[in-house]
Design an enzyme around this catalytic site. Structure first.
Site, short mmCIF file in Angstrom:
data_model
loop_
_atom_site.label_atom_id
_atom_site.label_comp_id
_atom_site.label_asym_id
_atom_site.label_seq_id
_atom_site.Cartn_x
_atom_site.Cartn_y
_atom_site.Cartn_z
N GLU A 1 13.13 -16.95 -11.73
CA GLU A 1 12.53 -15.93 -12.59
C GLU A 1 12.88 -16.17 -14.06
O GLU A 1 12.06 -15.99 -14.95
CB GLU A 1 13.00 -14.54 -12.14
N GLU B 1 14.88 -14.21 -2.03
CA GLU B 1 15.40 -12.84 -1.88
C GLU B 1 15.12 -12.26 -0.50
O GLU B 1 15.91 -11.51 0.05
CB GLU B 1 14.80 -11.92 -2.96
N GLY C 1 16.75 -15.25 -9.19
CA GLY C 1 16.81 -14.97 -10.62
C GLY C 1 16.71 -16.23 -11.46
O GLY C 1 16.19 -16.20 -12.58
N ALA D 1 20.80 -14.54 -8.78
CA ALA D 1 21.59 -13.43 -9.33
C ALA D 1 22.99 -13.51 -8.73
O ALA D 1 23.24 -14.26 -7.81
CB ALA D 1 20.94 -12.11 -8.96
#
Lengths: 265, 260
Positions: B114, B134, B111, B68
């Site tokens: 993901e 994370e 991310g 992210a």
């Protein structure tokens, strides 16, 4: 203490010559030299103007492997060093980089290649060797396991029979015998080693670098695909050996310049 | 049809394949909110384009997506981040009806991992690295990582990856069942296209209903899932593709599916 110019890199005619430069210590590896070698390999891999690489040593030796002096310090303080971690951080990335880098790498073995120094030469694609040079699997001499890829590379290059013999005996293998065993590509007079290596490397640098790289990738897949796993395993085994009484005795005897007395523990 | 121009992604069509390439080279394709909105727009455009049957989602050699956009998030509070509802775009990615093949090279972290897992098939280059780091910055995966990774590779490996934050290599991902195939980096897109073309030859109606039924696994009990599958199976008997497919099989010739 930092030493001056502990590693030299010279680029000429698309060839990078990387020289281990601790001649008074037979180019044995302390932390600084291993990390500088890691950096130099990374840089030459990225540098598109470099299309082949020579790895050599300054002075009488190629490399005597681990600098036992630099390890003895922690022994004196009574703490046994974590050899596994040292190998994971220092030697294994060097061996992996040499094998995975898709450029031909020539070891110009100008003198003795012992322990991790022998592993280093074995990881390269070619070994051009001085007639006065020798190879030693010196690890068991101080109560250790061959590491830095030696248990992986040596049996693949010369077969299990001879590999185990060399590892158990920790005896010198002279250049001519190494040639007969298929461990090296060529033996030349001492003074001609660099000339031969440069000729070979320059010829390789003019070749189809991409195809050479893919050839190396295929051989890696065919013969060396478990390299990372085995390097990790060796590091674990070295961690065990590093905790043994025999290793403590081996290093002590080496520093005191006497024969070790091993208990087998 | 309107073709949008994008700042953070590139799109391209090749026969029946729609290709989306994440393109923020200076930040290893960090998934900013703007990028996600563009991605959703591109996926919807391909989803609505009758000529497109399969979508490939890829990044660069170096990074599928490194995560992210942390810069965007670092100063958020619980309330502000909730109100922004940044995961609404992710739900739209998930609702894409056509199959999406992720072609992953380099980093697929946080991310990025993901996003790859939101796709339907993952083909990885030998250089790919998957991970949920994370935990290293004091948070947890927020776009499905804990749920999808666990469903893909099981509780124990998922725990290790998410609690240590340590990435895994392409070959480890293959062994764990996270990716379908590992190929040399240079052939990544070609391999993804080979698979895309194979799927594109099938009946798009059947492909769509098959994807829907497989995804239902994660939302239902086995008995509800079986019922759902059966209904989709029955439904296909109202399609021309079912008639053509079975006729072609009996006549020992290749079927020509039209999507009707």
């Amino acid at each position: 203490m930092s030493e001056e110019n502990i590693l030299l890199v010279e680029k000429k005619n698309s060839v990078a010559i990387i020289t281990l430069n601790r001649p008074d210590k037979l180019n044995s590896f302390n932390d600084e030299l291993t990390f500088k070698l890691q950096d130099a390999l990374k840089e030459t891999e990225k540098d598109a103007t470099v299309r082949s690489i020579i790895l050599t040593g300054a002075g009488r030796g190629f490399s005597a492997g681990q600098d036992l002096q630099s390890r003895s310090i922690s022994h004196e303080s009574g703490q046994r060093p974590s050899l596994g971690d040292s190998i994971r951080r220092r030697y294994n990335p060097v061996i992996t980089k040499i094998r995975r880098m898709e450029k031909p790498i020539v070891a110009a073995v100008n003198g003795v290649a012992a322990g991790a120094g022998m592993s280093l030469a074995m990881a390269c694609d070619f070994r051009i060797v001085a007639d006065s040079a020798s190879f030693i699997q010196s690890f068991t001499k101080v109560g250790l396991v061959p590491d830095s890829g030696s248990t992986f590379l040596l049996p693949r290059l010369i077969g299990v029979t001879k590999a185990l013999e060399l590892m158990y005996s920790a005896e010198k293998l002279d250049a001519q015998t190494a040639l007969n065993l298929g461990l090296v590509n060529k033996v030349v007079p001492q003074e001609a080693v660099m000339k031969e290596a440069i000729e070979l490397a320059e010829r390789l640098a003019k070749g189809p670098t991409k195809a050479f790289g893919l050839t190396k990738r295929a051989i890696n897949k065919a013969i060396f695909s478990d390299l990372e796993e085995l390097l990790e395993y060796e590091a674990s085994l070295q961690e065990i050996a590093g905790r043994s009484d025999d290793f403590a005795e081996g290093v002590k005897a080496f520093i005191e310049k006497r024969q070790p007395v091993y208990s087998g523990r | 049809m309107m073709t949008m121009t994008y700042k953070n992604i590139q799109t391209e069509k090749e026969e029946q394949i729609g290709i989306v390439r994440l393109h923020r080279p200076t930040v290893l394709n960090a998934l900013s909110h703007e990028l996600m909105e563009e991605l959703v727009a591109a996926l919807q455009e391909f989803d609505n384009d009758d000529k497109i049957r399969v979508i490939i989602l890829t990044g660069s050699d170096k990074a599928f997506a490194a995560g992210a956009d942390i810069k965007e998030m670092s100063d958020e509070t619980t309330v502000s981040i909730m109100l922004k509802d940044r995961f609404a775009t992710w739900d739209k990615v998930r609702k894409t009806k056509k199959p999406i093949i992720a072609a992953v090279s380099g980093y697929a972290l946080g991310g990025g991992c993901e996003l790859a897992m939101t796709c339907d098939i993952i083909i990885a280059s030998e250089t790919a690295k998957f991970g949920q780091p994370e935990i290293n910055i004091g948070v947890i995966p927020g776009a499905g990582g804990t749920q999808r990774l666990t469903r893909a590779i099981g509780k124990y490996k998922a725990m290790e990856i998410i609690l240590t934050g340590r990435p895994i290599t392409a070959s480890e991902a293959l062994a764990a069942g996270l990716v379908n195939k590992v190929v040399p980096a240079e052939l990544l897109l070609d391999e993804a296209k080979v698979m895309a073309k194979e799927i594109a030859k099938k009946s798009p109606v059947a492909v769509k209903l098959a994807k829907e039924a497989i995804l239902k696994v994660f939302d239902t009990s086995i008995s509800e899932g079986l019922e759902f599958e059966r209904k989709n199976f029955y439904m296909l008997f109202s399609s021309e593709d079912q008639k053509e497919g079975m006729r072609a099989f009996l006549e020992k010739r290749p079927a020509n599916f039209t999507g009707k």
